[in-house]
Design an enzyme around this catalytic site. Structure first.
Site, PDB file in Angstrom:
ATOM      1  N   LYS A  30       0.796  -1.089  -0.160  1.00 18.72           N
ATOM      2  CA  LYS A  30      -0.068   0.047  -0.058  1.00 18.72           C
ATOM      3  C   LYS A  30       0.841   1.262  -0.059  1.00 18.72           C
ATOM      4  O   LYS A  30       0.854   2.101  -0.876  1.00 18.72           O
ATOM      5  CB  LYS A  30      -0.913  -0.031   1.232  1.00 18.72           C
ATOM      6  CG  LYS A  30      -1.804   1.188   1.362  1.00 18.72           C
ATOM      7  CD  LYS A  30      -2.953   0.654   2.063  1.00 18.72           C
ATOM      8  CE  LYS A  30      -2.945   0.675   3.759  1.00 18.72           C
ATOM      9  NZ  LYS A  30      -2.701   1.989   4.112  1.00 18.72           N
ATOM     10  N   GLY A 103      -5.271   7.723   5.443  1.00 23.42           N
ATOM     11  CA  GLY A 103      -4.503   8.706   6.205  1.00 23.42           C
ATOM     12  C   GLY A 103      -3.200   9.099   5.399  1.00 23.42           C
ATOM     13  O   GLY A 103      -2.650  10.144   5.142  1.00 23.42           O
ATOM     14  N   ARG A 131      -8.838  11.398  12.890  1.00 24.38           N
ATOM     15  CA  ARG A 131      -7.413  11.520  13.031  1.00 24.38           C
ATOM     16  C   ARG A 131      -6.637  13.122  12.767  1.00 24.38           C
ATOM     17  O   ARG A 131      -7.092  13.831  12.333  1.00 24.38           O
ATOM     18  CB  ARG A 131      -6.898  10.491  11.847  1.00 24.38           C
ATOM     19  CG  ARG A 131      -7.497   9.173  11.987  1.00 24.38           C
ATOM     20  CD  ARG A 131      -7.054   8.301  10.880  1.00 24.38           C
ATOM     21  NE  ARG A 131      -5.609   7.967  11.124  1.00 24.38           N
ATOM     22  CZ  ARG A 131      -5.011   7.173  10.451  1.00 24.38           C
ATOM     23  NH1 ARG A 131      -5.590   6.757   9.177  1.00 24.38           N
ATOM     24  NH2 ARG A 131      -3.632   7.097  10.772  1.00 24.38           N
ATOM     25  N   SER A 180       7.262   9.101  12.485  1.00 25.01           N
ATOM     26  CA  SER A 180       5.913   8.946  11.377  1.00 25.01           C
ATOM     27  C   SER A 180       6.519   9.079   9.927  1.00 25.01           C
ATOM     28  O   SER A 180       6.880  10.088   9.443  1.00 25.01           O
ATOM     29  CB  SER A 180       4.813   9.802  11.594  1.00 25.01           C
ATOM     30  OG  SER A 180       3.663  10.056  10.514  1.00 25.01           O
ATOM     31  N   GLN A 182       4.684   9.281   7.571  1.00 19.55           N
ATOM     32  CA  GLN A 182       3.596  10.110   6.599  1.00 19.55           C
ATOM     33  C   GLN A 182       3.979  11.563   6.986  1.00 19.55           C
ATOM     34  O   GLN A 182       4.201  12.306   5.884  1.00 19.55           O
ATOM     35  CB  GLN A 182       2.357  10.021   7.214  1.00 19.55           C
ATOM     36  CG  GLN A 182       1.796   8.512   6.758  1.00 19.55           C
ATOM     37  CD  GLN A 182       0.200   8.090   7.396  1.00 19.55           C
ATOM     38  OE1 GLN A 182      -0.396   9.074   8.050  1.00 19.55           O
ATOM     39  NE2 GLN A 182      -0.402   7.154   6.981  1.00 19.55           N
ATOM     40  N   ASP A 333       1.936  -1.029  11.790  1.00 22.09           N
ATOM     41  CA  ASP A 333       0.578  -1.615  11.482  1.00 22.09           C
ATOM     42  C   ASP A 333       0.282  -3.119  11.700  1.00 22.09           C
ATOM     43  O   ASP A 333      -0.892  -3.519  11.562  1.00 22.09           O
ATOM     44  CB  ASP A 333       0.373  -1.512   9.872  1.00 22.09           C
ATOM     45  CG  ASP A 333       0.184   0.183   9.577  1.00 22.09           C
ATOM     46  OD1 ASP A 333      -0.242   1.060  10.382  1.00 22.09           O
ATOM     47  OD2 ASP A 333       0.893   0.287   8.332  1.00 22.09           O
ATOM     48  N   ARG A 412      -7.705  -3.339   9.525  1.00 19.71           N
ATOM     49  CA  ARG A 412      -6.877  -4.291  10.248  1.00 19.71           C
ATOM     50  C   ARG A 412      -7.383  -4.872  11.437  1.00 19.71           C
ATOM     51  O   ARG A 412      -7.143  -6.090  11.762  1.00 19.71           O
ATOM     52  CB  ARG A 412      -5.598  -3.489  10.584  1.00 19.71           C
ATOM     53  CG  ARG A 412      -4.710  -3.038   9.388  1.00 19.71           C
ATOM     54  CD  ARG A 412      -3.448  -2.593   9.532  1.00 19.71           C
ATOM     55  NE  ARG A 412      -2.843  -1.868   8.638  1.00 19.71           N
ATOM     56  CZ  ARG A 412      -2.446  -2.070   7.180  1.00 19.71           C
ATOM     57  NH1 ARG A 412      -2.671  -3.394   6.904  1.00 19.71           N
ATOM     58  NH2 ARG A 412      -1.880  -1.206   6.406  1.00 19.71           N
TER      59      ARG A 412
HETATM   60  C1  S3P Z   1       2.505   4.769   6.045  1.00 20.19           C
HETATM   61  C2  S3P Z   1       3.116   5.360   7.424  1.00 20.19           C
HETATM   62  C3  S3P Z   1       2.604   4.790   8.768  1.00 20.19           C
HETATM   63  C4  S3P Z   1       1.499   3.506   8.663  1.00 20.19           C
HETATM   64  C5  S3P Z   1       0.502   3.724   7.506  1.00 20.19           C
HETATM   65  C6  S3P Z   1       1.156   4.017   5.981  1.00 20.19           C
HETATM   66  C7  S3P Z   1       3.075   5.392   4.881  1.00 20.19           C
HETATM   67  O1  S3P Z   1       1.719   5.733   9.388  1.00 20.19           O
HETATM   68  O2  S3P Z   1       0.619   3.300   9.856  1.00 20.19           O
HETATM   69  O3  S3P Z   1      -0.365   2.563   7.274  1.00 20.19           O
HETATM   70  O4  S3P Z   1       2.597   4.937   3.853  1.00 20.19           O
HETATM   71  O5  S3P Z   1       3.949   6.406   5.082  1.00 20.19           O
HETATM   72  P1  S3P Z   1       2.374   6.940  10.214  1.00 20.19           P
HETATM   73  O6  S3P Z   1       3.242   7.746   9.455  1.00 20.19           O
HETATM   74  O7  S3P Z   1       1.081   7.711  10.917  1.00 20.19           O
HETATM   75  O8  S3P Z   1       3.029   6.073  11.433  1.00 20.19           O
END
Ligand code: S3P
Length: 452
Positions: A30, A103, A131, A180, A182, A333, A412
């Site tokens: 993903k 997210g 969130r 994070s 993200q 995750d 999940r």
């Molecule tokens: C992700 C980062 C993670 C993960 C999410 C995918 C990504 O989140 O939980 O499913 O693709 O960068 P966080 O950055 O909030 O930890």
């Protein structure tokens, strides 16, 4: 797609099916799928992607990039072709960008929009709208973008929100206050169309797919690792992207459900093909091996610049352990399904350092506590984790008649509790299977196929 409408809920009881045997292949990663579409949409020319995860979260990203000018098509043979707009070329979207449950789409795209002279509104489902977005609003505001967000219940900043991008944006040096990927990626993506050098300091390493792929597309990016493990990531802005051919490896976070299922269901002997084993993602498999799980890597190879192997998993007697909090970012995750493995292990499993789990698609500590307890497991909740006393391999009782696990729009949770149902006496009834399609549309088909 939104699954917030309770009238359309699809409940299901996941009951024991007998041993899981054979070979399955998990869908594309993903995180890598999102990034392939976003970066392809910024390259001039045709990027081709195979193995893309066609889950709802990734489709939300594709729809948003189309709304900002990219041409994105799926061919009949499953290959995706993307004609990008060039770095700096995103167009003003004409309607709000619907991020569904995702997210990753939201936070990464907030970064991209932040350094373009466009304004975009972001909306999402009930889960996503709870969130926290302040963690990306803060650094992106420092870069010059302007945000109007909705107030969350606890004073946080949430969707719906509007971003007015800055052009030119200002490069920053930002030390991540939370581990994070993200947040890291949002800043780097904003840095792409920002003159000068954008620097992210990452005290605790998180998944590095953005760094790998940005380099692959031709960005000037360097990573310096300090003696204590802190990573300093420097990106030179105003990059020119070359279109790429990308083969997306299988998602370890999706493989996780079948790995745990095969470990806890007696008699199982399963090969899961094409599992991405990037070290920033693969800690679950090490933790399960530490618990006594038999997980062998076959045919280790590289796919799309990422390490991949087929995993051969056989039913194993598991023993509870204290999970080292240092590994949390590399399996962030995977805790819902690790909790299920712990519930079937001999003795006590202690997890800690999981504060971030409370702000995922649901509060995964509280929701898994309630779900496992309903299925008959012995679980204690702490502020930052769960303590689980396992059955020693005996099946869980399962959910009592009339009782239903509340999955809280969290894919999940639904898949983890489906796995728990396979190792229960009465089965586990979950309230809604629809959210599974956000990351793993083929999950039920694969599971039912193994049972047949
Ligand atoms: C992700 C980062 C993670 C993960 C999410 C995918 C990504 O989140 O939980 O499913 O693709 O960068 P966080 O950055 O909030 O930890």
């Amino acid at each position: 797609m939104s699954h917030s409408d309770p009238s359309g809920m699809q409940p299901r009881r996941f009951a024991p099916t007998g041993p899981l045997k054979g070979r399955i292949r998990v869908p594309g990663d993903k995180s890598i799928s999102h990034r392939s579409i976003m970066l392809g949409a910024l390259a001039v020319g045709e990027t081709r992607v195979t193995g893309l995860l066609e889950g709802e979260d990734v489709l939300s990203t594709a729809a948003a990039m189309r709304a900002m000018g990219a041409q994105i098509e799926r061919r009949d043979d499953g290959e995706w072709r993307i004609h990008g707009v060039g770095v700096g070329g995103l167009l003003q979207p004409q309607a709000a960008l619907d991020m569904g449950n995702s997210g990753t789409s939201t936070r990464l795209l907030m970064g991209l929009v932040s350094s373009h002279a466009i304004t975009a509104s972001f909306v999402g489902d009930a889960s996503l709208s709870r969130r926290p977005m302040g963690r990306v609003i803060e650094p992106l505001s420092q870069m010059g973008a302007d945000f109007t967000a909705s107030p969350g219940a606890d004073g946080s900043q949430t969707l719906p929100l509007m971003v007015r991008g800055a052009a030119p944006a200002v490069p920053i040096t930002y030390r991540l206050p939370v581990a994070s990927a993200q947040v890291k990626s949002a800043i780097l993506l904003a840095g792409l169309n920002t003159p000068g050098i954008t620097t992210v300091i990452e005290p605790v390493p998180t998944r590095d797919h953005s760094e790998r792929m940005l380099k692959g597309f031709g960005a000037e990016l360097e990573v310096e690792v300090e003696a204590d493990g802190t990573r300093i990531i420097r990106l030179r802005g105003e990059a020119e992207f070359r279109p790429q051919r990308i083969a997306v490896p299988g998602d370890p976070s999706s493989a996780a459900f079948f790995v745990v299922a095969a470990l806890i269901v007696p008699g199982s002997d399963l090969v899961i093909e094409n599992v991405g084993l990037n070290p920033t993602r693969a800690a679950l498999f090490a933790v399960l091996r530490q618990m006594g799980g038999s997980i062998a890597e076959l045919d280790r190879r590289e796919v799309g610049g990422e390490p991949v192997a087929d995993l051969h998993v056989t039913h194993s007697a598991l023993t509870g352990i204290a999970v080292d909090p240092a590994v949390v970012p590399s399996m962030v995750d995977e805790f819902p399904v690790l909790f299920v493995a712990a519930a079937l292990a001999q003795g006590r499993t202690v997890t800690s350092g999981l504060e971030e789990l409370r702000v995922k698609e649901s509060d995964r500590i509280a929701v898994m506590h309630a779900a496992l307890e309903l299925a008959g497991a012995a679980v204690t909740e702490t502020t930052d984790g769960l303590i689980i006393d396992g059955t020693g391999g005996e099946p869980l009782p399962g959910t009592p008649a009339g009782a239903v696990v509340a999955t809280q729009l969290d894919h999940r949770i639904a898949m983890a509790m489906a796995v728990a149902g396979l190792a229960s006496c009465a089965g586990v009834e979950i309230d809604d299977t629809r959210p599974i399609a956000t990351s793993f549309p083929a999950f039920e088909r694969l599971l039912d196929g193994l049972a047949a």
